[in-house]
Scaffold this motif. Structure first.
Motif, PDB file in Angstrom:
ATOM      1  N   UNK A  36      15.538  94.700  87.158  1.00  0.00           N
ATOM      2  CA  UNK A  36      14.697  94.542  88.346  1.00  0.00           C
ATOM      3  C   UNK A  36      13.243  94.884  88.057  1.00  0.00           C
ATOM      4  N   UNK A  37      13.001  96.061  87.413  1.00  0.00           N
ATOM      5  CA  UNK A  37      11.597  96.415  87.190  1.00  0.00           C
ATOM      6  C   UNK A  37      10.962  95.488  86.162  1.00  0.00           C
ATOM      7  N   UNK A  38      11.776  94.951  85.244  1.00  0.00           N
ATOM      8  CA  UNK A  38      11.203  94.078  84.219  1.00  0.00           C
ATOM      9  C   UNK A  38      10.856  92.694  84.753  1.00  0.00           C
ATOM     10  N   UNK A  39      11.830  92.075  85.426  1.00  0.00           N
ATOM     11  CA  UNK A  39      11.661  90.652  85.726  1.00  0.00           C
ATOM     12  C   UNK A  39      11.532  90.322  87.202  1.00  0.00           C
ATOM     13  N   UNK A  40      11.857  91.280  88.067  1.00  0.00           N
ATOM     14  CA  UNK A  40      12.021  90.920  89.467  1.00  0.00           C
ATOM     15  C   UNK A  40      11.472  92.013  90.361  1.00  0.00           C
ATOM     16  N   UNK A  41      10.217  92.472  90.088  1.00  0.00           N
ATOM     17  CA  UNK A  41       9.752  93.683  90.771  1.00  0.00           C
ATOM     18  C   UNK A  41       9.607  93.511  92.286  1.00  0.00           C
ATOM     19  N   UNK A  42       9.573  92.304  92.795  1.00  0.00           N
ATOM     20  CA  UNK A  42       9.408  92.125  94.240  1.00  0.00           C
ATOM     21  C   UNK A  42      10.731  92.056  94.988  1.00  0.00           C
ATOM     22  N   UNK A  43      11.846  91.957  94.257  1.00  0.00           N
ATOM     23  CA  UNK A  43      13.143  91.915  94.914  1.00  0.00           C
ATOM     24  C   UNK A  43      13.440  90.576  95.561  1.00  0.00           C
ATOM     25  N   UNK A  44      14.614  90.474  96.183  1.00  0.00           N
ATOM     26  CA  UNK A  44      15.073  89.184  96.706  1.00  0.00           C
ATOM     27  C   UNK A  44      14.154  88.691  97.826  1.00  0.00           C
ATOM     28  N   UNK A  45      14.041  89.494  98.912  1.00  0.00           N
ATOM     29  CA  UNK A  45      13.254  89.026 100.053  1.00  0.00           C
ATOM     30  C   UNK A  45      11.762  89.006  99.738  1.00  0.00           C
ATOM     31  N   UNK A  46      11.315  89.921  98.858  1.00  0.00           N
ATOM     32  CA  UNK A  46       9.906  89.913  98.462  1.00  0.00           C
ATOM     33  C   UNK A  46       9.538  88.608  97.784  1.00  0.00           C
ATOM     34  N   UNK A  65      16.508  94.457  97.233  1.00  0.00           N
ATOM     35  CA  UNK A  65      16.319  93.642  98.432  1.00  0.00           C
ATOM     36  C   UNK A  65      14.876  93.213  98.618  1.00  0.00           C
ATOM     37  N   UNK A  66      13.961  94.040  98.187  1.00  0.00           N
ATOM     38  CA  UNK A  66      12.542  93.734  98.347  1.00  0.00           C
ATOM     39  C   UNK A  66      11.831  94.865  99.067  1.00  0.00           C
ATOM     40  N   UNK A  67      10.977  95.587  98.338  1.00  0.00           N
ATOM     41  CA  UNK A  67      10.238  96.673  98.954  1.00  0.00           C
ATOM     42  C   UNK A  67       9.267  96.098  99.977  1.00  0.00           C
ATOM     43  N   UNK A  68       9.027  96.862 101.047  1.00  0.00           N
ATOM     44  CA  UNK A  68       8.112  96.469 102.112  1.00  0.00           C
ATOM     45  C   UNK A  68       8.542  95.180 102.810  1.00  0.00           C
ATOM     46  N   UNK A  69       9.859  94.960 102.899  1.00  0.00           N
ATOM     47  CA  UNK A  69      10.384  93.928 103.805  1.00  0.00           C
ATOM     48  C   UNK A  69      11.375  94.636 104.723  1.00  0.00           C
ATOM     49  N   UNK A  70      11.394  94.270 106.002  1.00  0.00           N
ATOM     50  CA  UNK A  70      12.243  95.025 106.927  1.00  0.00           C
ATOM     51  C   UNK A  70      13.729  94.801 106.661  1.00  0.00           C
ATOM     52  N   UNK A  71      14.096  93.594 106.237  1.00  0.00           N
ATOM     53  CA  UNK A  71      15.518  93.309 106.040  1.00  0.00           C
ATOM     54  C   UNK A  71      15.959  93.531 104.589  1.00  0.00           C
ATOM     55  N   UNK A  72      14.988  93.716 103.684  1.00  0.00           N
ATOM     56  CA  UNK A  72      15.304  93.906 102.269  1.00  0.00           C
ATOM     57  C   UNK A  72      16.306  95.014 101.989  1.00  0.00           C
ATOM     58  N   UNK A  73      16.127  96.213 102.582  1.00  0.00           N
ATOM     59  CA  UNK A  73      17.060  97.294 102.297  1.00  0.00           C
ATOM     60  C   UNK A  73      18.511  96.909 102.578  1.00  0.00           C
ATOM     61  N   UNK A  74      18.740  96.197 103.694  1.00  0.00           N
ATOM     62  CA  UNK A  74      20.110  95.799 104.031  1.00  0.00           C
ATOM     63  C   UNK A  74      20.632  94.783 103.020  1.00  0.00           C
TER      64      UNK A  74
END
Lengths: 293, 321
Positions: free
Chosen positions: B300-310, B260-269
């Motif tokens: 995720x760790x390879x190509x998308x470390x910031x996640x969706x909302x990040x 979802x994106x670390x350090x985003x409030x809505x990312x976990x959901x």
């Protein structure tokens, strides 16, 4: 059985565990020492080694020793190749960042475990021991094969020690461990050393698995407990220290064997895990290690 | 970026999300209604995890123990002592707070890789304890809370939490409260200090902040949030078992937060919802759902470390909290 012989039996069982554990923990310790990578998938390389050993042995007919010896050679090679591919495709691209590699090796753990379940199935299957000679003590008979595991482990550990301290390969590895940037500046192909060390670590786990599989059977979930025990051994022994790893493996293996012979195995695990966590909290360099730079 | 205008936008966004989830209660088909209730509770775990991992930069591999503390704190008191729902829920929160305080005091003496391994080992101890006390917990088989223990009495009137709509609303209430609390914390001074610690702990210390105290608060807040999800899970879905304390439940929140994106409030959901449906859809083709989890983690760790909302925040919507 009287207390003395019972204790001897528990100690022997413990030594067999120690022998296997030392090999496996050595692999984990090398990978951590040289590459600074905590390989959570190490237990799955162990499991893969055992499953492949069963597969290879089942293809060979004739005396069980032939299948076993073939497995002892081929299974670690395949596991080493798998590790090499994983290292090239994943770990290298992550620049060996400690946190990212932990997450990635957790991913590998799930992938290997699931593939083993899909293709090998949920059953536990044995591999025949290469020989079934029993050594007769005055109180009980003991499997000669188990004692030969201890011998094999000692030989392999000595060989690893020799390679690390007395050969050019070992020198290159130690140089990379000590300071990878300076090593690179002196023309050491650090990148290839990393790939080799990761494969070597996985192969040590696979060898340990092939040695133990005639006693315990191959199962797709067998990697988890040895992984935790190896972590414990590596931490107690001091990360990256060969002597500490061997001493800790004997200590942990023996106490595991003796405690679980006389007390509840769950309690033994709880106490051991808790103690090790405390060691890591209060003495992070391990009981035998020196303070890290 | 921190102007009053963006504060209003942030607040409106979160209220809108809660509003949409409220409206979905009335229009979703039965199956997805049940899924969403579960995802809301599980994403509370991810939000708790995100407090520590996303904001303070502490990667724990043992958050299953905090979830389990809430689960067993509420489940055991309700099952064995017949405690009413509010008391059982409070027991879950208290056990989460006590455990996370103890773990925080010990584990925060270490950093980096050692912190991950220590938290993993403490979680393993907690997992084994659920088997050691299987006389009370029944280990893997677990306890099933009956319908009569899952009623919330308000005077003579009661809410039956086994009823789907009530359960959905209870899950939404917990989700909303925790979401707004995390939003408040990350916008507070304490939240900014946590981010500073993540970026450069030495410098933060030099500026005069007590980094240990701030991290300890983060561990306890994170632990209590995870415990609230555990307690809610026990009371809403009525099952308390050892598998929830296993290492897998430490890895899943990490996966959801990364996705979802670390350090985003809505990312976990977002991460939890996305992953739940990925597993749900693929499981109709293959039983190999662990394979999906593994591949997702690596990709995720390879190509998308910031996640969706990040990624969305980086590229388009800068004010996303």
């Amino acid at each position: 059985m009287a207390f003395g012989p019972h204790l001897l039996l528990a100690a022997l069982e413990g030594l067999v565990t120690s022998a296997v554990l030392a090999l496996m923990a050595l692999g984990l310790s090398l990978v951590f020492g040289v590459m600074r990578v905590v390989n959570v998938a190490h237990g799955e390389f162990f499991m893969l080694g055992a499953v492949l050993a069963w597969w290879i042995a089942s293809l060979v007919t004739g005396h069980p020793a032939i299948g076993f010896l073939l497995a002892l050679v081929i299974s670690p090679l395949i596991v080493g190749a798998v590790a090499l591919v994983a290292e090239r495709l994943v770990l290298r691209r992550l620049n060996y960042n400690p946190e990212a590699t932990i997450v990635a090796t957790i991913g590998m753990l799930y992938i290997i475990q699931q593939l083993a379940l899909t293709f090998y199935g949920p059953q536990a299957r044995p591999v025949d021991a290469p020989f079934t000679y029993r050594i007769l003590f005055p109180w009980f008979g003991y499997s000669g094969y188990k004692l030969s595991i201890i011998a094999a482990s000692i030989v392999l550990l000595t060989a690893t020690w020799f390679v690390l301290t007395r050969t050019k390969i070992g020198l290159v590895m130690r140089a990379t461990q000590y300071d990878s940037e300076t090593a690179q500046a002196f023309g050491i192909p650090v990148d290839r050393v990393y790939a080799g060390v990761f494969a070597l670590g996985a192969m040590l786990a696979a060898i340990a698995a092939v040695l133990i599989v005639p006693i315990t059977q191959a199962h797709y979930l067998m990697g988890m407990d040895p992984l935790l025990l190896s972590f414990i051994v590596v931490i107690i022994g001091g990360l990256g220290s060969l002597r500490g790893t061997v001493v800790a493996a004997v200590l942990i293996g023996l106490s595991d064997g003796i405690i679980s012979a006389f007390f509840s195995p769950t309690l033994a695990k709880i106490i051991a895990t808790l103690l090790v966590a405390m060691v890591l909290v209060f003495r992070p360099q391990g009981l035998f290690g020196t303070a890290s730079r | 970026m921190r102007g009053g205008n963006s504060s209003a936008k942030v607040f409106l966004l979160h209220i809108a999300v809660i509003g949409i989830l409220f409206a979905l209660n009335f229009i979703l088909p039965e199956y997805h209604h049940g899924v969403l209730a579960r995802v809301m509770v599980l994403s509370v775990v991810a939000m708790g995890y995100n407090m520590l991992f996303g904001y303070a930069g502490l990667l724990s591999l043992g958050h299953a123990m905090f979830f389990a503390a809430g689960l067993y704190g509420a489940g055991l008191t309700a099952y064995h002592f017949g405690w009413a729902m509010p008391a059982a829920f409070a027991a879950g929160l208290v056990s989460g707070a006590v455990l996370s305080l103890a773990i925080g005091l010990l584990a925060l003496r270490t950093t980096g890789v050692a912190f991950m391994i220590v938290t993993m080992m403490f979680a393993q101890v907690c997992y084994l304890l659920t088997f050691y006390f299987s006389e009370w917990t029944r280990g893997d088989d677990g306890l099933v809370l009956g319908q009569e223990t899952r009623r919330l009495f308000i005077g003579d009137f009661y809410l039956d939490l086994t009823h789907p709509a009530t359960r959905y609303m209870a899950a939404l209430a917990l989700f909303s409260v925790v979401l707004l609390i995390t939003l408040f914390i990350v916008r507070s001074a304490h939240g900014r200090v946590l981010v500073a610690i993540r970026e450069n702990e030495e410098r933060t210390k030099m500026l005069g902040y007590d980094t240990f105290a701030n991290k300890l608060v983060a561990v306890v807040v994170s632990g209590v949030i995870c415990a609230s999800a555990g307690a809610a899970y026990a009371l809403l879905f009525g099952y308390v078992g050892s598998s929830f304390a296993s290492v897998q439940y430490s890895i899943l929140p990490l996966l959801w937060v990364l996705l979802g994106g670390a350090a985003t409030t809505l990312g976990p959901f977002v991460g939890a919802l996305f992953m739940y449906y990925v597993v749900d859809i693929t499981s109709s083709y293959t039983s190999a759902y662990l394979l999906i989890v593994g591949v997702a983690l690596i990709l995720l760790v390879l190509y998308f470390p910031k996640g969706i909302l990040g990624t969305i925040r980086e590229r388009w919507i800068r004010w996303l909290p």
